[in-house]
Design a protein around this motif. Structure first.
Motif, PDB file in Angstrom:
ATOM      1  N   THR A 365     -41.999   0.307 -13.823  1.00  0.00           N
ATOM      2  CA  THR A 365     -40.920   1.187 -14.237  1.00  0.00           C
ATOM      3  C   THR A 365     -39.641   0.779 -13.524  1.00  0.00           C
ATOM      4  OG1 THR A 365     -40.240   3.511 -14.458  1.00  0.00           O
ATOM      5  CG2 THR A 365     -41.369   2.901 -12.433  1.00  0.00           C
ATOM      6  N   ARG A 366     -38.517   1.196 -14.054  1.00  0.00           N
ATOM      7  CA  ARG A 366     -37.240   0.678 -13.569  1.00  0.00           C
ATOM      8  C   ARG A 366     -36.800   1.335 -12.268  1.00  0.00           C
ATOM      9  NH1 ARG A 366     -32.169   3.312 -16.791  1.00  0.00           N
ATOM     10  NH2 ARG A 366     -32.788   5.491 -16.688  1.00  0.00           N
ATOM     11  N   VAL A 367     -35.888   0.643 -11.584  1.00  0.00           N
ATOM     12  CA  VAL A 367     -35.279   1.137 -10.357  1.00  0.00           C
ATOM     13  C   VAL A 367     -33.768   1.204 -10.581  1.00  0.00           C
ATOM     14  CG1 VAL A 367     -34.863   0.708  -7.909  1.00  0.00           C
ATOM     15  CG2 VAL A 367     -37.093   0.174  -8.914  1.00  0.00           C
ATOM     16  N   ILE A 368     -33.176   2.349 -10.286  1.00  0.00           N
ATOM     17  CA  ILE A 368     -31.728   2.532 -10.414  1.00  0.00           C
ATOM     18  C   ILE A 368     -31.095   2.342  -9.034  1.00  0.00           C
ATOM     19  CG2 ILE A 368     -29.895   4.145 -11.027  1.00  0.00           C
ATOM     20  CD1 ILE A 368     -31.854   5.485 -12.939  1.00  0.00           C
ATOM     21  N   THR A 369     -30.077   1.511  -8.982  1.00  0.00           N
ATOM     22  CA  THR A 369     -29.377   1.248  -7.720  1.00  0.00           C
ATOM     23  C   THR A 369     -27.930   1.699  -7.835  1.00  0.00           C
ATOM     24  OG1 THR A 369     -30.796  -0.659  -7.266  1.00  0.00           O
ATOM     25  CG2 THR A 369     -28.729  -0.508  -6.030  1.00  0.00           C
ATOM     26  N   GLN A 370     -27.502   2.524  -6.887  1.00  0.00           N
ATOM     27  CA  GLN A 370     -26.114   2.998  -6.846  1.00  0.00           C
ATOM     28  C   GLN A 370     -25.481   2.528  -5.541  1.00  0.00           C
ATOM     29  OE1 GLN A 370     -25.458   7.150  -7.890  1.00  0.00           O
ATOM     30  NE2 GLN A 370     -23.749   7.290  -6.453  1.00  0.00           N
ATOM     31  N   GLU A 371     -24.625   1.516  -5.649  1.00  0.00           N
ATOM     32  CA  GLU A 371     -24.007   0.925  -4.469  1.00  0.00           C
ATOM     33  C   GLU A 371     -22.616   1.510  -4.224  1.00  0.00           C
ATOM     34  OE1 GLU A 371     -24.074  -3.271  -5.183  1.00  0.00           O
ATOM     35  OE2 GLU A 371     -26.163  -3.476  -4.520  1.00  0.00           O
ATOM     36  N   CYS A 372     -22.009   1.097  -3.126  1.00  0.00           N
ATOM     37  CA  CYS A 372     -20.672   1.581  -2.780  1.00  0.00           C
ATOM     38  C   CYS A 372     -19.621   0.886  -3.644  1.00  0.00           C
ATOM     39  CB  CYS A 372     -20.375   1.290  -1.311  1.00  0.00           C
ATOM     40  SG  CYS A 372     -21.494   2.115  -0.169  1.00  0.00           S
ATOM     41  N   PRO A 373     -18.594   1.612  -4.069  1.00  0.00           N
ATOM     42  CA  PRO A 373     -17.516   0.972  -4.834  1.00  0.00           C
ATOM     43  C   PRO A 373     -16.732   0.010  -3.933  1.00  0.00           C
ATOM     44  CG  PRO A 373     -16.938   3.232  -4.293  1.00  0.00           C
ATOM     45  CD  PRO A 373     -18.361   3.065  -3.870  1.00  0.00           C
ATOM     46  N   VAL A 374     -16.237  -1.049  -4.556  1.00  0.00           N
ATOM     47  CA  VAL A 374     -15.490  -2.071  -3.813  1.00  0.00           C
ATOM     48  C   VAL A 374     -14.057  -2.109  -4.330  1.00  0.00           C
ATOM     49  CG1 VAL A 374     -15.329  -4.513  -3.229  1.00  0.00           C
ATOM     50  CG2 VAL A 374     -17.578  -3.421  -3.453  1.00  0.00           C
ATOM     51  N   SER A 375     -13.111  -2.066  -3.404  1.00  0.00           N
ATOM     52  CA  SER A 375     -11.694  -2.142  -3.760  1.00  0.00           C
ATOM     53  C   SER A 375     -11.176  -3.545  -3.484  1.00  0.00           C
ATOM     54  CB  SER A 375     -10.882  -1.114  -2.968  1.00  0.00           C
ATOM     55  OG  SER A 375      -9.499  -1.281  -3.207  1.00  0.00           O
ATOM     56  N   LEU A 376     -10.457  -4.098  -4.439  1.00  0.00           N
ATOM     57  CA  LEU A 376      -9.894  -5.444  -4.251  1.00  0.00           C
ATOM     58  C   LEU A 376      -8.749  -5.441  -3.262  1.00  0.00           C
ATOM     59  CD1 LEU A 376      -9.897  -6.700  -7.962  1.00  0.00           C
ATOM     60  CD2 LEU A 376     -11.601  -7.134  -6.177  1.00  0.00           C
ATOM     61  N   GLN A 377      -8.199  -4.290  -2.953  1.00  0.00           N
ATOM     62  CA  GLN A 377      -7.065  -4.209  -2.027  1.00  0.00           C
ATOM     63  C   GLN A 377      -7.511  -3.900  -0.600  1.00  0.00           C
ATOM     64  OE1 GLN A 377      -6.867  -2.561  -5.143  1.00  0.00           O
ATOM     65  NE2 GLN A 377      -5.672  -4.283  -5.940  1.00  0.00           N
ATOM     66  N   GLU A 378      -8.801  -4.027  -0.304  1.00  0.00           N
ATOM     67  CA  GLU A 378      -9.264  -3.749   1.051  1.00  0.00           C
ATOM     68  C   GLU A 378      -8.678  -4.737   2.056  1.00  0.00           C
ATOM     69  OE1 GLU A 378     -13.614  -1.596   0.993  1.00  0.00           O
ATOM     70  OE2 GLU A 378     -13.516  -3.774   0.904  1.00  0.00           O
ATOM     71  N   THR A 379      -8.244  -4.222   3.179  1.00  0.00           N
ATOM     72  CA  THR A 379      -7.760  -5.073   4.281  1.00  0.00           C
ATOM     73  C   THR A 379      -8.267  -4.492   5.588  1.00  0.00           C
ATOM     74  OG1 THR A 379      -5.712  -3.820   4.572  1.00  0.00           O
ATOM     75  CG2 THR A 379      -5.652  -5.660   3.002  1.00  0.00           C
ATOM     76  N   CYS A 380      -8.167  -5.299   6.640  1.00  0.00           N
ATOM     77  CA  CYS A 380      -8.594  -4.821   7.950  1.00  0.00           C
ATOM     78  C   CYS A 380      -7.753  -3.639   8.398  1.00  0.00           C
ATOM     79  CB  CYS A 380      -8.496  -5.954   8.976  1.00  0.00           C
ATOM     80  SG  CYS A 380      -9.629  -7.333   8.651  1.00  0.00           S
TER      81      CYS A 380
END
Length: 423
Positions: A365-380
């Motif tokens: 049976t299937r597994v659903i994965t919900q990961e963290c959203p990623v922003s292209l504007q991320e900086t330190c």
């Protein structure tokens, strides 16, 4: 129903024999019956393990466990039928006549057992003679019913003429060319792929008359039928006990049908049949084609997070666990940090599918994965959106026959909790 003395026969004056009489309220037919009819939905009491409804809604009789709907639910929904349709469940109202035609591919409790006589190419039902209504004489038309392991005794009239002519006294009539049909099938379905042999445990001579006695007449017939948790017949055997009796007297016969749960026994080198999961067994997943156990994060002796695969603990079926560790890294790159934390929480990857049951060829049976959203504007300077915890939720249920439910996994979800962190 204590006055229901005859299976599949309406006992006269028996106010609770509603199934055989096919009348919901027998007070309209028999005198002396209570006028108040119990409303609700019923199943036979021996099928019920537990209930989670209000005890005031439950009525228990000698043989039935009944639940009536709440009054306020009926009043708030006047446009709906008072009682919902429950398919194959038991009701107070009389059931439809039993038939040997089915649309299900499994037997359920109280289904009649379909048979096939190969020499005549005739289909029928497995019969279990029972005592009649007015007397204890055998009613040979009584059908055996799935999961009804019972032993019935009844009387047959024996005469010098019937000793050799009555088929009910001959062992051959109970075993000759008899096969069982492993699952209920339609009348038009070919039976060749659904037959199982009925194995006689011995060979029995035919009745005969010797010295004013009738010898080798049937005294006891015992069928033993194996079945799987999915309601399929797997094997059958019959044993018969003979006796020598004097003619012109009554013969007491016993007819027994016993159902046994079949234990899967794989052939050497063959696949192991799929069975339900056991509590404490490892939960198995498939990772890019590779089958291995699911694991939770590893912790070093000092309490720091470990990326060593050998430190990860297997996830065990029905065992709830919680684990934590301390993470530190010299990296200041958001993408690298995210990759490091995912590796600690989930391991190398999340599974593509998860095994629903045990065996060498399980269902998946299937597994659903919900990961963290990623922003292209991320900086330190602005900070990173990083996972800080992982919830692995496994949905499972018990399926199959009520007397032997099997545990199956229905699905799983990997849910990452995320947090905005400045590095």
């Amino acid at each position: 129903c204590l006055c229901d003395l005859t299976p599949d026969f309406c006992d006269i004056g028996c106010c609770c024999d509603t199934v055989d009489c096919r009348i919901a309220n027998l007070s309209t037919v028999f005198t002396g019956c209570p006028q108040k009819a119990i409303s609700g939905v019923c199943i036979e009491k021996w099928l019920m393990f537990r209930t989670n409804v209000d005890s005031s809604l439950v009525t228990v009789t000698d043989s039935l466990f009944c639940v009536r709907p709440e009054d306020n639910a009926a009043q708030s929904l006047p446009a709906l039928p008072q009682y919902p349709a429950l398919g194959d469940s038991y009701h107070f109202s009389p059931p439809t006549p039993k038939s040997s035609s089915h649309s299900r591919d499994f037997y359920r409790v109280d289904d009649v057992i379909q048979t096939y006589f190969s020499s005549l190419s005739v289909r029928g039902l497995l019969r279990q003679p029972s005592p009649g209504a007015a007397a204890a004489f055998c009613n040979s038309r009584n059908p055996a019913k799935f999961l009804r392991s019972v032993s019935l005794s009844c009387t047959r009239m024996l005469t010098p003429q019937s000793c050799t002519t009555d088929p009910n006294l001959s062992a051959r009539s109970y075993v000759s060319n008899l096969r069982l049909i492993k699952i209920p099938i339609m009348e038009t379905t070919p039976v060749s792929d659904f037959l199982i042999e009925v194995t006689p445990l011995s060979e029995w001579p035919a009745p005969s008359q010797q010295n004013n006695s009738c010898v080798n007449v049937v005294k006891k017939v015992e069928f033993v039928i194996g079945y799987t948790g999915r309601g399929e017949l797997t094997y059958a055997s019959v044993n018969i006990v003979l006796a020598d009796v004097d003619p012109n007297q009554l013969l007491l016969q016993t007819h027994s049908v016993q159902f046994q749960l079949a234990t899967p026994s794989p052939t050497p080198g063959g696949p192991i049949p799929a069975v339900g999961l056991r509590a404490g067994s490892p939960v198995i997943g498939r990772f890019d084609g590779e089958v291995k156990p699911l694991t939770t994060l590893g912790v070093s002796q000092s309490g720091e997070c470990s990326s060593d695969p050998s430190r990860r603990a297997s996830i065990l079926f029905t065992h709830n666990t919680i684990t934590g560790c301390t993470f530190s890294s010299s990296s200041s790159d958001c993408s690298e940090l995210r990759s490091q934390i995912y590796g600690i929480l989930q391991g190398l990857a999340t599974p593509d599918v998860i095994a629903m049951n045990l065996g060498s060829q399980p269902d998946w049976t299937r597994v659903i994965t919900q990961e963290c959203p990623v922003s292209l504007q991320e900086t330190c300077e602005s900070g990173c959106f990083l996972p800080n915890s992982l919830w692995i939720r496994v949905l499972w249920a018990r399926q199959g026959l009520l007397d032997l439910p099997q545990s199956y996994i229905l699905g799983a979800k990997y849910l990452f909790q995320c947090q905005h962190v400045k590095v």
